[in-house]
Design an enzyme around this catalytic site. Structure first.
Site, mmCIF file in Angstrom:
data_model
loop_
_atom_site.group_PDB
_atom_site.id
_atom_site.type_symbol
_atom_site.label_atom_id
_atom_site.label_comp_id
_atom_site.label_asym_id
_atom_site.label_seq_id
_atom_site.Cartn_x
_atom_site.Cartn_y
_atom_site.Cartn_z
ATOM 1 N N ASN A 9 0.871 -1.176 0.000
ATOM 2 C CA ASN A 9 0.000 0.000 0.000
ATOM 3 C C ASN A 9 0.907 1.225 0.000
ATOM 4 O O ASN A 9 1.495 1.558 1.010
ATOM 5 C CB ASN A 9 -0.880 -0.020 1.261
ATOM 6 C CG ASN A 9 -1.712 1.253 1.392
ATOM 7 O OD1 ASN A 9 -1.823 2.026 0.451
ATOM 8 N ND2 ASN A 9 -2.291 1.460 2.575
ATOM 9 N N LYS A 11 0.078 4.251 -0.343
ATOM 10 C CA LYS A 11 -0.559 5.455 0.220
ATOM 11 C C LYS A 11 -0.307 6.658 -0.701
ATOM 12 O O LYS A 11 -0.252 6.486 -1.916
ATOM 13 C CB LYS A 11 -0.052 5.707 1.641
ATOM 14 C CG LYS A 11 -0.095 4.450 2.519
ATOM 15 C CD LYS A 11 0.119 4.741 3.955
ATOM 16 C CE LYS A 11 0.216 3.432 4.715
ATOM 17 N NZ LYS A 11 0.185 3.616 6.149
ATOM 18 N N GLU A 97 -6.707 4.733 7.931
ATOM 19 C CA GLU A 97 -6.486 6.153 7.630
ATOM 20 C C GLU A 97 -7.718 6.750 6.974
ATOM 21 O O GLU A 97 -8.023 7.932 7.184
ATOM 22 C CB GLU A 97 -5.239 6.308 6.745
ATOM 23 C CG GLU A 97 -3.973 6.049 7.553
ATOM 24 C CD GLU A 97 -2.789 5.542 6.751
ATOM 25 O OE1 GLU A 97 -2.811 5.610 5.509
ATOM 26 O OE2 GLU A 97 -1.829 5.058 7.383
ATOM 27 N N GLU A 164 -5.234 -4.949 10.723
ATOM 28 C CA GLU A 164 -4.228 -3.906 10.895
ATOM 29 C C GLU A 164 -4.479 -3.153 12.195
ATOM 30 O O GLU A 164 -5.276 -2.199 12.223
ATOM 31 C CB GLU A 164 -4.290 -2.925 9.722
ATOM 32 C CG GLU A 164 -3.997 -3.545 8.378
ATOM 33 C CD GLU A 164 -3.395 -2.540 7.407
ATOM 34 O OE1 GLU A 164 -2.327 -2.818 6.888
ATOM 35 O OE2 GLU A 164 -3.997 -1.473 7.219
ATOM 36 N N GLY A 170 2.567 2.229 10.708
ATOM 37 C CA GLY A 170 3.502 3.335 10.529
ATOM 38 C C GLY A 170 4.238 3.739 11.798
ATOM 39 O O GLY A 170 4.885 4.781 11.836
ATOM 40 N N GLY A 230 2.939 -1.045 4.290
ATOM 41 C CA GLY A 230 2.987 0.372 3.931
ATOM 42 C C GLY A 230 4.423 0.811 3.707
ATOM 43 O O GLY A 230 5.002 0.626 2.639
ATOM 44 N N GLY A 231 5.032 1.374 4.745
ATOM 45 C CA GLY A 231 6.365 1.975 4.649
ATOM 46 C C GLY A 231 7.403 1.097 3.962
ATOM 47 O O GLY A 231 8.136 1.563 3.080
HETATM 48 C C1 PEP Z 1 -0.696 0.144 6.062
HETATM 49 O O1 PEP Z 1 -0.868 1.325 5.909
HETATM 50 O O2 PEP Z 1 -1.524 -0.626 5.590
HETATM 51 C C2 PEP Z 1 0.465 -0.288 6.827
HETATM 52 C C3 PEP Z 1 0.436 -1.483 7.331
HETATM 53 O O3 PEP Z 1 1.511 0.603 6.973
HETATM 54 P P1 PEP Z 1 2.956 0.281 7.633
HETATM 55 O O4 PEP Z 1 3.455 -0.988 7.026
HETATM 56 O O5 PEP Z 1 3.799 1.472 7.261
HETATM 57 O O6 PEP Z 1 2.746 0.156 9.106
#
Ligand code: PEP
Length: 250
Positions: A9, A11, A97, A164, A170, A230-231
């Site tokens: 993802n 974002k 989010e 999640e 994040g 995400g990151g």
């Molecule tokens: C996400 O936004 O779905 C997520 C899991 O972000 P991160 O891996 O950065 O925690």
């Protein structure tokens, strides 16, 4: 056996040239991976270009959001047919989010899921508790409510669920494998109470600060079938390492 599902993802990150640069490094790294579904969800502006680049590869295109109406006067929104046209197979719905910053309720999530499925998109439904809810011992109640309301009158055949925990997104704080397994097995139990045997085929992803360093331990949990990242999905090197997590057994 459930096929692992590893999704990026991105974002609100990456211009079109940045997305192209990512793919030119990432795609050769993962081209031999056949035992996992690999999914990338770029921002809307990069969907078409990324979709073109993914044609004929083993990587699947997803969107990060969709609207619940099919067309019309909804300035700024994107319909399921627009996502299909860009080459998307999946759409992420109900990310925390979106719930937090855009006031998406379970009812809105449910409407989006129905419209997406009706139009032929598959759905990655995100659920998860806040830190306060966990500390108050309400994790399972929150998950149950999000599942029951989000999936109201929905068949789960084309659904993937991403657990999640908001406190792990994040933040660099990952759920322990035990915490993840507790939540995932609870989710599967709840799904089975509504959908019976279909729960066995449902893929449940973990999301929240997944990295190449913690993915192996998380993926050993029996009810963790993949990751939503995400990151660590923004760099080709770290995301390809996650895709190539250490397989055990079989
Ligand atoms: C996400 O936004 O779905 C997520 C899991 O972000 P991160 O891996 O950065 O925690």
């Amino acid at each position: 056996m459930r096929k692992p599902f590893i999704a990026a993802n991105w974002k609100m990150n990456k211009t079109v040239p940045e997305a192209e640069a990512f793919l030119s490094e990432f795609l050769p790294e993962v081209s031999n991976v056949t035992d996992a579904d690999i999914v990338i969800a770029p921002p809307f502006t990069a969907l078409k270009t990324v979709g073109e680049k993914l044609k004929g590869t083993n990587v699947i295109l997803a969107a990060q959001n969709v609207f619940y109406e099919e067309k019309g006067a909804y300035t700024g929104e994107i319909s399921p047919s627009m996502l299909l046209d860009a080459g998307c197979s999946y759409v992420i719905i109900g990310h925390s989010e979106r719930r937090q910053y855009f006031n998406e309720t379970d009812e809105i999530v449910n409407k989006k899921i129905k419209t997406a499925l009706k139009n032929g998109l598959k759905v990655i439904l995100c659920i998860g508790e806040s830190l306060a809810q966990r500390q108050e011992g309400k994790t399972n109640d929150v998950l149950k409510e999000q599942l029951t309301n989000g999936l109201k009158d929905v068949d789960i055949e084309n659904i993937v669920i991403a657990y999640e925990p908001i406190w792990a997104i994040g933040t660099g704080v990952t759920a322990t494998p035990e915490q993840a397994e507790d939540a995932h097995s609870y989710i599967r139990k709840e799904i089975s109470s509504i959908y019976g045997n279909k729960a066995e085929a449902l893929r449940i992803l973990y999301g929240g600060s997944v990295t190449p360093d913690n993915v192996n331990d998380l993926m050993t949990c029996p009810d963790v079938d993949g990751a939503l990242v995400g990151g660590a999905s923004l760099k080709p090197d770290s995301f390809s390492k996650i895709v190539k997590f250490k397989r055990t057994g079989g």
